[in-house]
Design an enzyme around this catalytic site. Structure first.
Site, PDB file in Angstrom:
ATOM      1  N   LYS A  68      46.785  27.833   2.509  1.00 24.16           N
ATOM      2  CA  LYS A  68      47.239  27.174   3.737  1.00 24.16           C
ATOM      3  C   LYS A  68      48.714  26.792   3.591  1.00 24.16           C
ATOM      4  O   LYS A  68      49.168  26.463   2.485  1.00 24.16           O
ATOM      5  CB  LYS A  68      46.340  25.931   3.911  1.00 24.16           C
ATOM      6  CG  LYS A  68      46.489  25.127   5.170  1.00 24.16           C
ATOM      7  CD  LYS A  68      45.416  24.014   5.163  1.00 24.16           C
ATOM      8  CE  LYS A  68      45.469  23.131   6.393  1.00 24.16           C
ATOM      9  NZ  LYS A  68      44.393  22.101   6.380  1.00 24.16           N
ATOM     10  N   SER A  95      41.708  22.058  10.660  1.00 19.85           N
ATOM     11  CA  SER A  95      43.050  22.585  10.724  1.00 19.85           C
ATOM     12  C   SER A  95      43.287  23.813   9.859  1.00 19.85           C
ATOM     13  O   SER A  95      44.289  24.499  10.048  1.00 19.85           O
ATOM     14  CB  SER A  95      44.044  21.498  10.326  1.00 19.85           C
ATOM     15  OG  SER A  95      43.823  21.095   8.979  1.00 19.85           O
ATOM     16  N   SER A 105      38.588  19.636   7.817  1.00 22.44           N
ATOM     17  CA  SER A 105      39.427  20.827   8.021  1.00 22.44           C
ATOM     18  C   SER A 105      39.132  22.022   7.130  1.00 22.44           C
ATOM     19  O   SER A 105      39.694  23.093   7.362  1.00 22.44           O
ATOM     20  CB  SER A 105      40.902  20.462   7.872  1.00 22.44           C
ATOM     21  OG  SER A 105      41.358  19.921   9.074  1.00 22.44           O
TER      22      SER A 105
HETATM   23  N1  GLN Z   1      40.415  17.349  12.905  1.00 19.98           N
HETATM   24  C1  GLN Z   1      40.700  16.188  12.123  1.00 19.98           C
HETATM   25  C2  GLN Z   1      42.029  15.636  12.548  1.00 19.98           C
HETATM   26  O1  GLN Z   1      42.565  16.115  13.467  1.00 19.98           O
HETATM   27  C3  GLN Z   1      40.662  16.510  10.662  1.00 19.98           C
HETATM   28  C4  GLN Z   1      41.812  17.314  10.207  1.00 19.98           C
HETATM   29  C5  GLN Z   1      41.794  17.601   8.745  1.00 19.98           C
HETATM   30  O2  GLN Z   1      40.761  17.507   8.082  1.00 19.98           O
HETATM   31  N2  GLN Z   1      42.980  17.869   8.230  1.00 19.98           N
HETATM   32  O3  GLN Z   1      42.552  14.728  11.985  1.00 19.98           O
END
Ligand code: GLN
Length: 492
Positions: free
Chosen positions: A76, A151, A175
Site C-alpha cells: 500500500k 482503505s 482497512s
Molecule cells: N474506514 C475506516 C475509516 O475511514 C477505517 C480505515 C482504516 O482502517 N484505515 O477510518
C-alpha cells in the site's frame, strides 16, 4: 500461474520449475494488461522489479532461499519505501520520496521478497471504498462498477485480479479485512503491537496495524511471520509477545472441539440477507467440522462506530499537523506570510474527507469538549475491550460477517459520510480492543464476494489462522476468480 498462492509459487521456485524473474514477469504482464481497468497500482517501476527478481535468483543459487525468496508482494502507498515515491495517495505528499524503508519493508526485503509496487488507497487511509485517493478511485475486479473496499482497496483489487499474489495493507478500523471481504481474498490484521508501525504513515496511532492480503490463509501466515517482531524504534511494538508457529497452526487444519462464539450483535436487521445467509452457512459448516457454536453477546458493539469516529480523527488531527509544507510536501505558490503558507498549502493538499477528520478531531480534543467526547470515547473503548475479555472466557474464537453488505457501487456513498462510516460496523471494535482479526471468503451475494471474519484473543493469531485454514480446506470459496480477469491468451 497468476492465481497461484504464494506457497505454490514457492514450491515451484524450490523445485526449479520457474525463476523469480519469470514469476515477476508474469505479474508485470498482468499489471500491464489490467491495471488501467482497475487502477490498483499507483506506482510500478518495471526495471526495479526485475532487478530485485534477478538478485533473488542469484541469492537462491549462491546462499539458498530465504523465507519469501523471489515471491512478489505489493505494498500500500502508506508504507515508506526508499525506492520510488511514497504519497499516501494524497496531493500533500505528491512526489515525496521517503528517506528510509518502513520496518516491515526492511523485513520483507530481508526475507527475500520482490516488492512489486505501490497500491492505491483512500487518502491517508481514511475511507472504506478507495474513492478518496488523489490518483482516482480503484475498482472491484468482480464488478468494475463497484468499489473494492477501503482503505487498502488497491492491495485487495491487485490480489483479487492476480496482478500480484500477495500484498500488504494497513488496518485502523477495518482497512485490511473489509476490502479483503468485498474482493474475495484473505486479510489478516495482527494483534496491535505485533508489527512495527515505524515508517508507516500514521493515521490513528493507537489503532494502526499492518498485515497481509493474500489468496490463502497459509500465505497470510507466511507474510505475518516475516513482518512480525519487536522493533526497538517503535515504542508500541511489543518486546516479548508470544510467537507461535503460525504455519504449523495452518497445517493443523482442525476445528475439532473448538468453541466458536457467535455474537448476536453481529447478526442484525438491516444487513444484507445473502451476507447473513452465507455466514450462517459457514458456521454450520464449521459445526460439521467438529466445532461447537456458542451464542454470545458483545453488548457494547453498537457504540463502537461512534467511539472510533472520535478517537481516530482525534489522533489523525495530531498526526497530520506535521504536514506544514516546511520540510516536505506540497507548498502553495507565492505565500504572503507564514500563516498563509500553512493554511493555503494544507487547504490545497488535503482532500475533503481528510479535512473532515482533522476538523472533527481538533474539535473533540479542544478544551471544554475533551471530557465530553474524547474521554467518553476512551471509556467506551474500555467497555468494548471488556466485552471481548468476557467472551473469551467462554469461547476460543469469535466468528462474524466482515462487512454488513457486499461491494457497493462507485459514488453510491460518497455524499453521505455517515453511511460510509457504517461500512466498518463489524470491523472497528476489533481495532478498539487491539485484537487480531482475519477475513476470508465464504460465499457470494449478487455475484459479489462475502467475507467471514474471525476474531481471536490478543496474541492468538494462531487460533484464527487454524480455524480459517480448516474452513478454507473444506470449501472452495478462496479458489474462485473474477471472470473478467481470468487468465487468457498467453499470460497463464
Ligand atoms: N474506514 C475506516 C475509516 O475511514 C477505517 C480505515 C482504516 O482502517 N484505515 O477510518
Amino acid at each position: 500461474m497468476p492465481y497461484s498462492s504464494l506457497s505454490d509459487i514457492q514450491t515451484r521456485l524450490e523445485n526449479g520449475e520457474t525463476t523469480a524473474v519469470a514469476v515477476a514477469q508474469t505479474y508485470l504482464d498482468r499489471i500491464a494488461a489490467h491495471n488501467d481497468a482497475l487502477n490498483a497500482f499507483v506506482h510500478i517501476d518495471t526495471e526495479h522489479v526485475l532487478a530485485q527478481a534477478k538478485a533473488s535468483d542469484a541469492h537462491r543459487a549462491e546462499h539458498g532461499a530465504r523465507p519469501l525468496e523471489g515471491l512478489p508482494i505489493a505494498v500500500k502507498d502508506i508504507f515508506c519505501t526508499q525506492d520510488g515515491p511514497t504519497q499516501c495517495c494524497s496531493k500533500i505528499l505528491k512526489d515525496f520520496h521517503a528517506p528510509y524503508d518502513a520496518h516491515v519493508i526492511t523485513k520483507l526485503k530481508e526475507a527475500g521478497a520482490v516488492l512489486v509496487g505501490k497500491t492505491n488507497m483512500d487518502e491517508f487511509a481514511m475511507g472504506s471504498s478507495t474513492e478518496t485517493s488523489a490518483f482516482g478511485p480503484c475498482r472491484n475486479p468482480w464488478n468494475t462498477d463497484c468499489i473494492p473496499g477501503g482503505s487498502s482497496g488497491g492491495s485487495a483489487a491487485a490480489v483479487a485480479a492476480a496482478l500480484t499474489p500477495a500484498a500488504l495493507g494497513t488496518d485502523t478500523g477495518g482497512s485490511i479485512r473489509q476490502p479483503a471481504a468485498v474482493t474475495g481474498i484473505t486479510g489478516l490484521k495482527p494483534t496491535y503491537g505485533r508489527v512495527s508501525r515505524r515508517g508507516i504513515i500514521a493515521f490513528a496511532s493507537s489503532l494502526d496495524q499492518a498485515g497481509p492480503m493474500t489468496r490463502t490463509v497459509k500465505d497470510a501466515a507466511m507474510i505475518t511471520a516475516a513482518i512480525a517482531g519487536h522493533d526497538p524504534a517503535d515504542a508500541t511494538s511489543v518486546a516479548d509477545a508470544p510467537m507461535p508457529d503460525w504455519l504449523a497452526a495452518c497445517d493443523a487444519q482442525s476445528m475439532q472441539g473448538m468453541k466458536i462464539g457467535k455474537p448476536k450483535e453481529y447478526f442484525v436487521d438491516g444487513m444484507d440477507a445473502d451476507v447473513r445467509a452465507a455466514v450462517e452457512a459457514a458456521l454450520k459448516q464449521c459445526e460439521a467440522l467438529g466445532a461447537e457454536i456458542v451464542d454470545i453477546s458483545l453488548p457494547h458493539t453498537d457504540k463502537a462506530v461512534a467511539a472510533y469516529y472520535v478517537i481516530a480523527p482525534s489522533e489523525a488531527s495530531a498526526n497530520l499537523s506535521r504536514y506544514d509544507s516546511v520540510r516536505y510536501g506540497h507548498r502553495c505558490d507565492d505565500p504572503e506570510d507564514l500563516l498563509d503558507m500553512y493554511t493555503r498549502s494544507r487547504d490545497e493538499g488535503f482532500g475533503s474527507e481528510v479535512k473532515r477528520r482533522i476538523l472533527t478531531g481538533a474539535f473533540a480534543l479542544s478544551s471544554g469538549y475533551y471530557d465530553a467526547y474524547y474521554l467518553k470515547a476512551q471509556q467506551v473503548r474500555t467497555l468494548i475491550q471488556r466485552d471481548f475479555i468476557e467472551a473469551f472466557k467462554q469461547v476460543d474464537v469469535i466468528a462474524t460477517p466482515t462487512s454488513p453488505v457486499p461491494a457497493f457501487k462507485l459514488g453510491e456513498k460518497t455524499d453521505d459520510p455517515l453511511t460510509m462510516y457504517l461500512s466498518d460496523i463489524f470491523t472497528i471494535a476489533v481495532n478498539l480492543a487491539g485484537l487480531p482479526g482475519l477475513s476470508q471468503p465464504c460465499g457470494f451475494s449478487g455475484g459479489l464476494p462475502v467475507g467471514l471474519q474471525w476474531i481471536g484473543p490478543a496474541w492468538r493469531e494462531d487460533l484464527i489462522l487454524s480455524a480459517a485454514a480448516a474452513y478454507e480446506s473444506a470449501t472452495d470459496w478462496s479458489k474462485q476468480t473474477p471472470e473478467q480477469f481470468s487468465p487468457a491468451g498467453g499470460d497463464a
